[in-house]
Scaffold this active site. Structure first.
Site, PDB file in Angstrom:
ATOM      1  N   GLU A   1      40.998 -54.871  66.454  1.00 24.41           N
ATOM      2  CA  GLU A   1      42.419 -54.016  66.742  1.00 24.41           C
ATOM      3  C   GLU A   1      42.931 -53.591  66.063  1.00 24.41           C
ATOM      4  O   GLU A   1      43.058 -52.471  66.728  1.00 24.41           O
ATOM      5  CB  GLU A   1      40.848 -52.951  67.469  1.00 24.41           C
TER       6      GLU A   1
ATOM      7  N   GLU B   1      25.114 -44.137  62.632  1.00 22.53           N
ATOM      8  CA  GLU B   1      26.399 -45.325  62.427  1.00 22.53           C
ATOM      9  C   GLU B   1      25.845 -46.551  61.100  1.00 22.53           C
ATOM     10  O   GLU B   1      26.668 -46.540  60.962  1.00 22.53           O
ATOM     11  CB  GLU B   1      26.139 -46.204  63.923  1.00 22.53           C
TER      12      GLU B   1
ATOM     13  N   HIS C   1      34.167 -40.570  66.045  1.00 23.50           N
ATOM     14  CA  HIS C   1      34.020 -41.721  67.562  1.00 23.50           C
ATOM     15  C   HIS C   1      35.052 -40.666  68.132  1.00 23.50           C
ATOM     16  O   HIS C   1      34.379 -40.343  69.404  1.00 23.50           O
ATOM     17  CB  HIS C   1      34.178 -42.939  67.607  1.00 23.50           C
TER      18      HIS C   1
ATOM     19  N   LYS D   1      30.003 -54.900  58.896  1.00 24.82           N
ATOM     20  CA  LYS D   1      31.105 -55.254  60.133  1.00 24.82           C
ATOM     21  C   LYS D   1      31.401 -56.258  60.345  1.00 24.82           C
ATOM     22  O   LYS D   1      32.382 -56.083  60.953  1.00 24.82           O
ATOM     23  CB  LYS D   1      29.704 -54.820  61.037  1.00 24.82           C
TER      24      LYS D   1
ATOM     25  N   HIS E   1      25.005 -41.197  71.999  1.00 27.99           N
ATOM     26  CA  HIS E   1      25.883 -41.764  70.955  1.00 27.99           C
ATOM     27  C   HIS E   1      25.792 -41.740  69.189  1.00 27.99           C
ATOM     28  O   HIS E   1      26.876 -40.651  69.443  1.00 27.99           O
ATOM     29  CB  HIS E   1      26.287 -42.884  71.642  1.00 27.99           C
TER      30      HIS E   1
ATOM     31  N   ARG F   1      39.805 -52.755  62.310  1.00 23.51           N
ATOM     32  CA  ARG F   1      38.660 -52.042  62.861  1.00 23.51           C
ATOM     33  C   ARG F   1      38.936 -50.635  63.077  1.00 23.51           C
ATOM     34  O   ARG F   1      37.355 -50.535  63.454  1.00 23.51           O
ATOM     35  CB  ARG F   1      38.826 -53.213  63.855  1.00 23.51           C
TER      36      ARG F   1
ATOM     37  N   ARG G   1      34.480 -67.454  84.098  1.00 19.60           N
ATOM     38  CA  ARG G   1      35.523 -67.663  83.502  1.00 19.60           C
ATOM     39  C   ARG G   1      35.207 -67.585  82.408  1.00 19.60           C
ATOM     40  O   ARG G   1      35.776 -68.442  81.097  1.00 19.60           O
ATOM     41  CB  ARG G   1      36.840 -68.403  83.548  1.00 19.60           C
TER      42      ARG G   1
ATOM     43  N   LYS H   1      32.601 -56.256  71.025  1.00 20.99           N
ATOM     44  CA  LYS H   1      33.228 -55.365  72.342  1.00 20.99           C
ATOM     45  C   LYS H   1      32.640 -55.539  73.058  1.00 20.99           C
ATOM     46  O   LYS H   1      31.445 -55.378  73.175  1.00 20.99           O
ATOM     47  CB  LYS H   1      33.110 -54.602  71.680  1.00 20.99           C
TER      48      LYS H   1
ATOM     49  N   ASN I   1      35.828 -46.516  63.819  1.00 21.48           N
ATOM     50  CA  ASN I   1      35.581 -45.163  64.659  1.00 21.48           C
ATOM     51  C   ASN I   1      35.669 -43.689  64.076  1.00 21.48           C
ATOM     52  O   ASN I   1      35.586 -43.404  64.348  1.00 21.48           O
ATOM     53  CB  ASN I   1      36.835 -45.246  65.592  1.00 21.48           C
TER      54      ASN I   1
ATOM     55  N   HIS J   1      33.212 -38.598  71.151  1.00 23.29           N
ATOM     56  CA  HIS J   1      32.854 -39.273  72.557  1.00 23.29           C
ATOM     57  C   HIS J   1      33.558 -38.000  73.610  1.00 23.29           C
ATOM     58  O   HIS J   1      33.334 -38.217  74.577  1.00 23.29           O
ATOM     59  CB  HIS J   1      35.019 -40.137  72.725  1.00 23.29           C
TER      60      HIS J   1
HETATM   61  P1  NAD Z   1      20.158 -47.565  74.681  1.00 28.51           P
HETATM   62  O1  NAD Z   1      20.904 -49.788  75.297  1.00 28.51           O
HETATM   63  O2  NAD Z   1      20.488 -47.062  76.007  1.00 28.51           O
HETATM   64  O3  NAD Z   1      19.121 -48.138  74.110  1.00 28.51           O
HETATM   65  C1  NAD Z   1      18.012 -46.500  74.015  1.00 28.51           C
HETATM   66  C2  NAD Z   1      17.068 -45.716  74.383  1.00 28.51           C
HETATM   67  O4  NAD Z   1      16.029 -47.134  74.007  1.00 28.51           O
HETATM   68  C3  NAD Z   1      17.011 -46.514  75.838  1.00 28.51           C
HETATM   69  O5  NAD Z   1      16.125 -45.953  76.985  1.00 28.51           O
HETATM   70  C4  NAD Z   1      15.981 -48.533  76.022  1.00 28.51           C
HETATM   71  O6  NAD Z   1      15.953 -48.834  77.115  1.00 28.51           O
HETATM   72  C5  NAD Z   1      15.198 -48.172  74.461  1.00 28.51           C
HETATM   73  N1  NAD Z   1      15.177 -48.616  73.908  1.00 28.51           N
HETATM   74  C6  NAD Z   1      15.378 -50.047  73.333  1.00 28.51           C
HETATM   75  N2  NAD Z   1      14.823 -51.075  72.565  1.00 28.51           N
HETATM   76  C7  NAD Z   1      13.749 -50.350  72.527  1.00 28.51           C
HETATM   77  C8  NAD Z   1      12.964 -50.513  71.425  1.00 28.51           C
HETATM   78  N3  NAD Z   1      12.774 -51.500  70.799  1.00 28.51           N
HETATM   79  N4  NAD Z   1      11.523 -49.969  71.495  1.00 28.51           N
HETATM   80  C9  NAD Z   1      11.521 -48.757  72.334  1.00 28.51           C
HETATM   81  N5  NAD Z   1      12.745 -48.633  73.295  1.00 28.51           N
HETATM   82  C10 NAD Z   1      13.962 -49.511  73.080  1.00 28.51           C
HETATM   83  O7  NAD Z   1      21.447 -47.439  73.601  1.00 28.51           O
HETATM   84  P2  NAD Z   1      21.794 -47.648  72.339  1.00 28.51           P
HETATM   85  O8  NAD Z   1      21.857 -46.237  71.485  1.00 28.51           O
HETATM   86  O9  NAD Z   1      20.979 -49.039  71.889  1.00 28.51           O
HETATM   87  O10 NAD Z   1      23.617 -48.070  73.128  1.00 28.51           O
HETATM   88  C11 NAD Z   1      24.399 -47.668  73.382  1.00 28.51           C
HETATM   89  C12 NAD Z   1      25.141 -48.245  73.796  1.00 28.51           C
HETATM   90  O11 NAD Z   1      26.263 -48.819  72.891  1.00 28.51           O
HETATM   91  C13 NAD Z   1      26.604 -47.355  74.610  1.00 28.51           C
HETATM   92  O12 NAD Z   1      26.596 -47.281  75.942  1.00 28.51           O
HETATM   93  C14 NAD Z   1      27.425 -47.190  73.537  1.00 28.51           C
HETATM   94  O13 NAD Z   1      28.724 -47.085  74.017  1.00 28.51           O
HETATM   95  C15 NAD Z   1      27.592 -49.161  72.813  1.00 28.51           C
HETATM   96  N6  NAD Z   1      28.289 -49.402  72.229  1.00 28.51           N
HETATM   97  C16 NAD Z   1      28.853 -50.037  71.743  1.00 28.51           C
HETATM   98  C17 NAD Z   1      29.540 -50.965  70.783  1.00 28.51           C
HETATM   99  C18 NAD Z   1      30.171 -51.700  70.250  1.00 28.51           C
HETATM  100  O14 NAD Z   1      30.819 -52.416  69.786  1.00 28.51           O
HETATM  101  N7  NAD Z   1      29.841 -52.707  71.242  1.00 28.51           N
HETATM  102  C19 NAD Z   1      29.513 -49.988  69.453  1.00 28.51           C
HETATM  103  C20 NAD Z   1      28.443 -48.669  69.596  1.00 28.51           C
HETATM  104  C21 NAD Z   1      27.967 -48.063  70.797  1.00 28.51           C
HETATM  105  N1  GLY Z   2      31.821 -49.739  67.170  1.00 28.68           N
HETATM  106  C1  GLY Z   2      33.243 -49.829  66.730  1.00 28.68           C
HETATM  107  C2  GLY Z   2      33.650 -51.781  66.905  1.00 28.68           C
HETATM  108  O1  GLY Z   2      33.467 -52.500  67.292  1.00 28.68           O
HETATM  109  O2  GLY Z   2      34.577 -51.824  66.290  1.00 28.68           O
END
Ligand code: NAD
Ligand code: GLY
Length: 374
Positions: free
Chosen positions: A244, A192, A255, A234, A273, A248, A128, A150, A252, A259
């Site tokens: 949000e 971003e 976005h 942020k 992304h 917040r 939990r 998030k 987006n 998306h």
């Molecule tokens: P990811 O986690 O897939 O990483 C991208 C690639 O880089 C992967 O292949 C990973 O293995 C590699 N990698 C990571 N760090 C590395 C390093 N230091 N050296 C070499 N390779 C490395 O992608 P991302 O772009 O980091 O994240 C995308 C995700 O984040 C999506 O799922 C998206 O929905 C999410 N996201 C969430 C929020 C939130 O607020 N929670 C905001 C924006 C995006």
């Molecule tokens: N990436 C958008 C948020 O965190 O609200």
């Protein structure tokens, strides 16, 4: 700014008893034990990572934790967006329960946004709710996904549709680890970074126009400044509107378009992304200019900067069969739909984003068709 010491900064996300610090600087993976010792409840952690990041940084993290007598187990998952699903969540939860994690154990996400979102969601539901720490290793994760709580996974219906708000207890953004990131991933994360200038900080946007190339190529001082400014923006928005209900949603910008493009590309390597967000932000500026809300000059300026640094400004030709109607159908699945209406983030200029539901279907179709014809 030249010495490593001077590149280090700590920011706070102020959320009352759920407040936490974001540590930004070089060498933080090696200092993780010392940084986390006063923060964690029990000298026991469980690290989740992916099979690209683990070979690069997991041993170093284990050593840093071990030097501070912090116990650490780990689970390494396949890299990539497809890991952010129910199957891998189930595997993570079962592994944690089999390892008999306790309420006071801390999960550590060592990876990009995929590992961060999945780890955060697992932390939100195991026993939990237990604590977790973000050690983001992509630029995108350092400036966006690791901050703000998030968490979640994708479902067959769409991205991030199952999840929870669960704040980390600390974020360690080690700018050194970005050196091993591919050029394409770094550039996608840079989109971003640009978002923060475009939504509310014209001065930062001007700085990016001057220093974008340096940031993308990994110059330490430029990277540290970009990560700090983004995280500060942020942190301030999240502190004001954690769940949000208003401000917040400005995060987006671009976005809703992004998306839809990602869904149409099947979340494949065709479009990362951040790349989709760059195209979406160009569309948001173009739409705002068309509606007479912002100047054509500002819209052109955004497009020119993205083109100059190598970010895409229009959907890739590989998904050329895409139709405006199909994109609109994806947009209707957006989490920001209320009573059937989409909320858009539009702009009155660079650094002046606002929310509106007042966008006609005709204007949308025309923007989408123009972008698809580019
Ligand atoms: P990811 O986690 O897939 O990483 C991208 C690639 O880089 C992967 O292949 C990973 O293995 C590699 N990698 C990571 N760090 C590395 C390093 N230091 N050296 C070499 N390779 C490395 O992608 P991302 O772009 O980091 O994240 C995308 C995700 O984040 C999506 O799922 C998206 O929905 C999410 N996201 C969430 C929020 C939130 O607020 N929670 C905001 C924006 C995006
Ligand atoms: N990436 C958008 C948020 O965190 O609200």
């Amino acid at each position: 700014m030249t010495s490593e010491q001077e590149l280090g900064r700590t920011l706070t996300v102020s959320l009352g008893e759920r407040s936490y610090d974001i540590f930004i600087g070089p060498g933080l993976v090696d200092q993780a034990g010392a940084i986390l010792t006063p923060i964690i409840k029990q000298k026991r952690t469980f690290v989740l990572s992916d099979d690209n990041v683990a070979p690069l940084y997991l041993e170093r993290l284990f050593k840093a934790l071990g030097d501070s007598k912090i116990e650490a187990d780990s689970l390494v998952l396949p890299a990539g967006e497809s890991t952010k699903d129910f199957t891998h969540l189930e595997r993570v939860v079962k592994t944690l329960l089999s390892a008999k994690v306790e309420r006071a154990t801390t999960l550590i996400a060592l990876g990009g946004g995929v590992i961060g979102d999945l780890t955060g969601f697992a932390a939100a539901i195991v026993l939990r709710g237990i604590d977790f720490v973000q050690i983001p290793t992509t630029l995108l994760a350092q400036v966006d996904s690791s901050v703000g709580g998030k968490t979640g996974i994708n479902t067959p219906q769409g991205k991030n549709l199952a999840g929870s708000f669960h704040q980390p207890i600390a974020v360690l953004a080690d700018i050194d680890v970005l050196r091993t990131l591919s050029d394409r991933e770094r550039l996608a994360g840079y989109a971003e970074v640009c978002k923060y200038g475009l939504i509310g900080d014209k001065d930062f946007w001007h700085w990016l126009e001057e220093n974008g190339e340096k940031t993308i190529s990994g110059d330490p001082a430029a990277t540290a400044h970009a990560v700090e400014t983004s995280c500060a923006a942020k942190a301030s928005i999240v502190a004001e509107d954690e769940r949000e209900s208003g401000k917040r949603a400005l995060l987006n910008l671009g976005h809703t378009f992004a998306h839809a493009l990602e869904a149409e590309a099947g979340y494949s390597g065709i479009l990362l992304h951040g790349e989709a967000v760059a195209i979406g932000m160009v569309m948001a500026f173009t739409l705002s200019a068309r509606l007479g809300l912002c100047s054509e000059d500002d819209a052109k300026r955004v497009r020119s900067h993205f083109e100059a640094v190598g970010l895409p400004v229009a959907p890739p030709r590989q998904i050329g069969a895409m139709k405006a109607d199909t994109l609109l159908a994806h947009m209707a699945q957006d989490k920001k739909v209320q009573d059937g209406d989409l909320t858009f983030v539009l702009v009155r200029g660079i650094g002046e984003a606002f929310l509106t539901q007042d966008v006609s279907r005709e204007d949308l179709v025309s923007i989408l068709e123009a972008a698809l014809a580019t």
